[in-house]
Scaffold this active site. Sequence first.
Site, PDB file in Angstrom:
ATOM      1  N   LEU A  57       0.854  -1.175   0.000  1.00 32.78           N
ATOM      2  CA  LEU A  57       0.000   0.000   0.000  1.00 32.78           C
ATOM      3  C   LEU A  57       0.894   1.230   0.000  1.00 32.78           C
ATOM      4  CD1 LEU A  57      -2.713  -0.911   2.694  1.00 32.78           C
ATOM      5  CD2 LEU A  57      -2.938  -1.034   0.208  1.00 32.78           C
ATOM      6  N   ASP A  58       0.475   2.274  -0.701  1.00 32.03           N
ATOM      7  CA  ASP A  58       1.225   3.519  -0.673  1.00 32.03           C
ATOM      8  C   ASP A  58       1.311   4.046   0.758  1.00 32.03           C
ATOM      9  OD1 ASP A  58       1.399   3.410  -3.439  1.00 32.03           O
ATOM     10  OD2 ASP A  58      -0.413   4.603  -3.733  1.00 32.03           O
ATOM     11  N   LYS A  59       2.307   4.840   1.014  1.00 30.34           N
ATOM     12  CA  LYS A  59       2.550   5.374   2.359  1.00 30.34           C
ATOM     13  C   LYS A  59       1.290   5.986   2.971  1.00 30.34           C
ATOM     14  CE  LYS A  59       5.304   9.037   4.587  1.00 30.34           C
ATOM     15  NZ  LYS A  59       4.290  10.116   4.636  1.00 30.34           N
ATOM     16  N   THR A 103      -1.897   5.554   2.034  1.00 24.75           N
ATOM     17  CA  THR A 103      -3.119   4.750   1.910  1.00 24.75           C
ATOM     18  C   THR A 103      -3.232   3.881   3.152  1.00 24.75           C
ATOM     19  OG1 THR A 103      -2.979   4.694  -0.506  1.00 24.75           O
ATOM     20  CG2 THR A 103      -4.321   3.003   0.544  1.00 24.75           C
ATOM     21  N   ARG A 163      -5.516   5.450  -7.999  1.00 25.84           N
ATOM     22  CA  ARG A 163      -5.252   6.893  -8.041  1.00 25.84           C
ATOM     23  C   ARG A 163      -5.154   7.383  -9.486  1.00 25.84           C
ATOM     24  NH1 ARG A 163      -0.095   7.353  -4.238  1.00 25.84           N
ATOM     25  NH2 ARG A 163      -0.427   9.607  -4.569  1.00 25.84           N
TER      26      ARG A 163
END
Length: 309
Positions: free
Chosen positions: A147-149, A151, A247
């Site tokens: 997961l992105d930082k 998210t 995104r």
Amino acid sequence: MKKEKEQGEMNNAEAAPFLHTVKKEEEGKMLRQVLQQRFRFSRRLLRRLRESQGVTVNGRVVYFTSRVTEGDAIQVIMPQDPEPAIPPQELSLRIVFEDDDLIVLDKEPGQVVHPTKDYRDYTLANGLVYHWRQRGEQRQARPVTRLDKDTSGLIVFAKHAYAHAFLAKEMGKRRYRRQYLAMVRGEWLQEEGVIDAPIDRSPEEPHKRMVREDGVEAITHFQVERRLKGATLLRLELETGRTHQIRVHLSHRGFPIIGDTLYGGQDATIARQALHAARLCLFHPRDRREHEWKSLMPEDMERLVQSFL
């Protein structure tokens, strides 16, 4: 003494072997063939199991070329991981589920999954190495997905090489289901549908992704979760798992996620992109059954929803 006993019981449970009773149609096959067909072990893992003597038949270590008989009891104990290269660091972890093979975490926004050149310490991986070491377990942190930082939500780590390989193959077969909640400004017109738009790196900004005809297949399913005054809460399910896929797809549609400054969602109402991994379904590497976990929307996104009522 009680604490030592509890720790010992935990370690014994952690080391639970994989078991298989040889079936009639498997009689006469080499042990190696049964292991490959039943568990889909890689050649590398089979080599490690042979070296660690982690496979027994009826309680005895035998050659992998030995022939098996119906009713034989095969037991497989996964080899211990080498000393992790990632330093153990104490970190608050939201553990949703943990067993012998995997651990599911509910990641907070702002947490990095794995060390990078920009974030070397206090990632989820560092925290997991610490968590397992406190229990007397020596493990590598193997994220199945990332997961992105910024998210939040559900993420799964495999606890040994076989579980990681199994889950990676499940993803390749698109049997690993992930659902997200995302907030966008404006009225999203369609109730449900599919965004099928290939993604690749931006030639001008390599750290970004964009929809490109010559990109890699990327498919996102969507449905409206809730309509608000001037905003829409979407539920999205990934069929593929490209970097920044949701995104990029929502920005491409003209509805960047609120707070996503990288893809055009500049907004002071939330300090990060309003994206949350809310549901996770996968087939477990041990029982081969589908398991499901859910995560409630975090407080900052709840406040964002309230601001549009």
